[in-house]
Scaffold this motif. Structure first.
Motif, PDB file in Angstrom:
ATOM      1  N   VAL A  92     -40.269  22.901  27.919  1.00 45.93           N
ATOM      2  CA  VAL A  92     -40.267  24.349  27.692  1.00 45.93           C
ATOM      3  C   VAL A  92     -41.243  24.700  26.572  1.00 45.93           C
ATOM      4  O   VAL A  92     -41.989  25.681  26.659  1.00 45.93           O
ATOM      5  CB  VAL A  92     -38.843  24.856  27.381  1.00 45.93           C
ATOM      6  CG1 VAL A  92     -38.852  26.325  27.012  1.00 45.93           C
ATOM      7  CG2 VAL A  92     -37.928  24.597  28.567  1.00 45.93           C
ATOM      8  N   ARG A  93     -41.279  23.882  25.516  1.00 41.20           N
ATOM      9  CA  ARG A  93     -42.243  24.119  24.424  1.00 41.20           C
ATOM     10  C   ARG A  93     -43.673  24.023  24.940  1.00 41.20           C
ATOM     11  O   ARG A  93     -44.528  24.845  24.599  1.00 41.20           O
ATOM     12  CB  ARG A  93     -42.008  23.131  23.292  1.00 41.20           C
ATOM     13  CG  ARG A  93     -40.790  23.446  22.453  1.00 41.20           C
ATOM     14  CD  ARG A  93     -40.798  22.705  21.125  1.00 41.20           C
ATOM     15  NE  ARG A  93     -40.885  21.273  21.271  1.00 41.20           N
ATOM     16  CZ  ARG A  93     -39.838  20.446  21.214  1.00 41.20           C
ATOM     17  NH1 ARG A  93     -38.629  20.900  21.007  1.00 41.20           N
ATOM     18  NH2 ARG A  93     -40.016  19.149  21.349  1.00 41.20           N
ATOM     19  N   GLU A  94     -43.951  23.038  25.779  1.00 39.28           N
ATOM     20  CA  GLU A  94     -45.299  22.869  26.335  1.00 39.28           C
ATOM     21  C   GLU A  94     -45.696  24.073  27.191  1.00 39.28           C
ATOM     22  O   GLU A  94     -46.837  24.530  27.136  1.00 39.28           O
ATOM     23  CB  GLU A  94     -45.379  21.578  27.129  1.00 39.28           C
ATOM     24  CG  GLU A  94     -45.320  20.343  26.250  1.00 39.28           C
ATOM     25  CD  GLU A  94     -45.184  19.046  27.039  1.00 39.28           C
ATOM     26  OE1 GLU A  94     -45.177  19.089  28.295  1.00 39.28           O
ATOM     27  OE2 GLU A  94     -45.070  17.986  26.387  1.00 39.28           O
ATOM     28  N   THR A  95     -44.769  24.590  27.989  1.00 39.14           N
ATOM     29  CA  THR A  95     -45.040  25.770  28.813  1.00 39.14           C
ATOM     30  C   THR A  95     -45.305  26.983  27.928  1.00 39.14           C
ATOM     31  O   THR A  95     -46.219  27.763  28.186  1.00 39.14           O
ATOM     32  CB  THR A  95     -43.865  26.056  29.770  1.00 39.14           C
ATOM     33  OG1 THR A  95     -43.684  24.913  30.604  1.00 39.14           O
ATOM     34  CG2 THR A  95     -44.122  27.285  30.618  1.00 39.14           C
ATOM     35  N   ALA A  96     -44.522  27.134  26.878  1.00 34.29           N
ATOM     36  CA  ALA A  96     -44.708  28.257  25.957  1.00 34.29           C
ATOM     37  C   ALA A  96     -46.066  28.190  25.275  1.00 34.29           C
ATOM     38  O   ALA A  96     -46.757  29.206  25.131  1.00 34.29           O
ATOM     39  CB  ALA A  96     -43.589  28.284  24.919  1.00 34.29           C
ATOM     40  N   ILE A  97     -46.475  27.007  24.870  1.00 37.70           N
ATOM     41  CA  ILE A  97     -47.791  26.840  24.237  1.00 37.70           C
ATOM     42  C   ILE A  97     -48.898  27.176  25.231  1.00 37.70           C
ATOM     43  O   ILE A  97     -49.864  27.878  24.899  1.00 37.70           O
ATOM     44  CB  ILE A  97     -47.956  25.409  23.685  1.00 37.70           C
ATOM     45  CG1 ILE A  97     -47.028  25.214  22.480  1.00 37.70           C
ATOM     46  CG2 ILE A  97     -49.409  25.123  23.297  1.00 37.70           C
ATOM     47  CD1 ILE A  97     -46.885  23.767  22.018  1.00 37.70           C
ATOM     48  N   ALA A  98     -48.774  26.709  26.455  1.00 32.94           N
ATOM     49  CA  ALA A  98     -49.773  26.997  27.481  1.00 32.94           C
ATOM     50  C   ALA A  98     -49.871  28.509  27.743  1.00 32.94           C
ATOM     51  O   ALA A  98     -50.962  29.051  27.888  1.00 32.94           O
ATOM     52  CB  ALA A  98     -49.441  26.254  28.780  1.00 32.94           C
ATOM     53  N   ALA A  99     -48.722  29.195  27.789  1.00 29.15           N
ATOM     54  CA  ALA A  99     -48.734  30.649  28.003  1.00 29.15           C
ATOM     55  C   ALA A  99     -49.410  31.347  26.844  1.00 29.15           C
ATOM     56  O   ALA A  99     -50.216  32.265  27.022  1.00 29.15           O
ATOM     57  CB  ALA A  99     -47.302  31.163  28.198  1.00 29.15           C
ATOM     58  N   TYR A 100     -49.103  30.920  25.635  1.00 32.86           N
ATOM     59  CA  TYR A 100     -49.693  31.538  24.443  1.00 32.86           C
ATOM     60  C   TYR A 100     -51.212  31.342  24.421  1.00 32.86           C
ATOM     61  O   TYR A 100     -51.960  32.245  24.041  1.00 32.86           O
ATOM     62  CB  TYR A 100     -49.048  30.951  23.187  1.00 32.86           C
ATOM     63  CG  TYR A 100     -49.565  31.563  21.914  1.00 32.86           C
ATOM     64  CD1 TYR A 100     -49.133  32.814  21.512  1.00 32.86           C
ATOM     65  CD2 TYR A 100     -50.499  30.882  21.127  1.00 32.86           C
ATOM     66  CE1 TYR A 100     -49.606  33.382  20.354  1.00 32.86           C
ATOM     67  CE2 TYR A 100     -50.973  31.454  19.962  1.00 32.86           C
ATOM     68  CZ  TYR A 100     -50.517  32.693  19.569  1.00 32.86           C
ATOM     69  OH  TYR A 100     -51.001  33.260  18.430  1.00 32.86           O
ATOM     70  N   GLU A 101     -51.654  30.185  24.840  1.00 34.39           N
ATOM     71  CA  GLU A 101     -53.083  29.892  24.839  1.00 34.39           C
ATOM     72  C   GLU A 101     -53.797  30.456  26.069  1.00 34.39           C
ATOM     73  O   GLU A 101     -55.011  30.322  26.194  1.00 34.39           O
ATOM     74  CB  GLU A 101     -53.297  28.366  24.750  1.00 34.39           C
ATOM     75  CG  GLU A 101     -52.858  27.807  23.430  1.00 34.39           C
ATOM     76  CD  GLU A 101     -52.951  26.288  23.382  1.00 34.39           C
ATOM     77  OE1 GLU A 101     -53.106  25.639  24.452  1.00 34.39           O
ATOM     78  OE2 GLU A 101     -52.853  25.756  22.266  1.00 34.39           O
ATOM     79  N   GLY A 102     -53.064  31.060  26.989  1.00 31.59           N
ATOM     80  CA  GLY A 102     -53.680  31.662  28.155  1.00 31.59           C
ATOM     81  C   GLY A 102     -53.915  30.706  29.305  1.00 31.59           C
ATOM     82  O   GLY A 102     -54.583  31.043  30.272  1.00 31.59           O
ATOM     83  N   ARG A 103     -53.368  29.504  29.227  1.00 31.43           N
ATOM     84  CA  ARG A 103     -53.536  28.513  30.304  1.00 31.43           C
ATOM     85  C   ARG A 103     -52.464  28.642  31.362  1.00 31.43           C
ATOM     86  O   ARG A 103     -52.554  28.043  32.408  1.00 31.43           O
ATOM     87  CB  ARG A 103     -53.514  27.087  29.731  1.00 31.43           C
ATOM     88  CG  ARG A 103     -54.668  26.798  28.804  1.00 31.43           C
ATOM     89  CD  ARG A 103     -54.613  25.369  28.282  1.00 31.43           C
ATOM     90  NE  ARG A 103     -53.591  25.241  27.236  1.00 31.43           N
ATOM     91  CZ  ARG A 103     -52.581  24.408  27.289  1.00 31.43           C
ATOM     92  NH1 ARG A 103     -52.406  23.596  28.306  1.00 31.43           N
ATOM     93  NH2 ARG A 103     -51.697  24.328  26.300  1.00 31.43           N
ATOM     94  N   TYR A 104     -51.418  29.415  31.084  1.00 29.15           N
ATOM     95  CA  TYR A 104     -50.298  29.567  32.017  1.00 29.15           C
ATOM     96  C   TYR A 104     -50.020  31.049  32.167  1.00 29.15           C
ATOM     97  O   TYR A 104     -49.859  31.756  31.191  1.00 29.15           O
ATOM     98  CB  TYR A 104     -49.074  28.850  31.472  1.00 29.15           C
ATOM     99  CG  TYR A 104     -47.858  28.997  32.337  1.00 29.15           C
ATOM    100  CD1 TYR A 104     -47.688  28.199  33.448  1.00 29.15           C
ATOM    101  CD2 TYR A 104     -46.865  29.922  32.025  1.00 29.15           C
ATOM    102  CE1 TYR A 104     -46.564  28.318  34.243  1.00 29.15           C
ATOM    103  CE2 TYR A 104     -45.739  30.053  32.820  1.00 29.15           C
ATOM    104  CZ  TYR A 104     -45.596  29.256  33.923  1.00 29.15           C
ATOM    105  OH  TYR A 104     -44.502  29.376  34.714  1.00 29.15           O
ATOM    106  N   GLN A 105     -49.963  31.528  33.388  1.00 27.83           N
ATOM    107  CA  GLN A 105     -49.729  32.975  33.600  1.00 27.83           C
ATOM    108  C   GLN A 105     -48.452  33.179  34.350  1.00 27.83           C
ATOM    109  O   GLN A 105     -48.178  32.756  35.370  1.00 27.83           O
ATOM    110  CB  GLN A 105     -50.889  33.584  34.365  1.00 27.83           C
ATOM    111  CG  GLN A 105     -52.187  33.390  33.642  1.00 27.83           C
ATOM    112  CD  GLN A 105     -52.610  34.600  32.848  1.00 27.83           C
ATOM    113  OE1 GLN A 105     -52.179  35.705  33.114  1.00 27.83           O
ATOM    114  NE2 GLN A 105     -53.434  34.407  31.863  1.00 27.83           N
TER     115      GLN A 105
END
Length: 105
Positions: A92-105
């Motif tokens: 979940v932390r990895e997904t949150a980081i990806a969303a914050y960095e714009g890699r996950y939408q």
């Protein structure tokens, strides 16, 4: 450009979402300024608009609907999210980081 809805004397200022938006913030006006009331996933935009129209009838200041991106959500809620961060599972932390960095939408 916001759309203004006037319902029985109350006003709702509703901004249209962009493709990058993921949440909508309900902001109520107060004599001291504005205050975030609630933030919900963007898929509930129509439901929140109906709610805003209802509460606007007894507000003296506008109710605003502000669509925001995942990054803006994190920035607006940084303090409360920091408290929960250590309790989250690693994936979940990895997904949150990806969303914050714009890699996950």
């Amino acid at each position: 450009m916001p759309v203004h809805h006037v319902e029985n004397g109350g006003m709702v200022v509703a901004y249209e979402p962009t493709p990058q938006d993921r949440f909508v913030v309900v902001i109520i006006g107060t004599p001291a300024g504005s205050s975030d009331l609630h933030t919900v996933p963007l898929r509930r935009y129509d439901e929140v608009l109906a709610f805003a129209k209802k509460i606007a009838t007894w507000q003296h200041h506008p109710v605003t609907l502000l669509p925001i991106t995942a990054r803006e959500y994190v920035e607006r809620n940084k303090d409360s999210l920091t408290e929960l961060w250590g309790e989250l599972p690693q994936d979940v932390r990895e997904t949150a980081i990806a969303a914050y960095e714009g890699r996950y939408q």
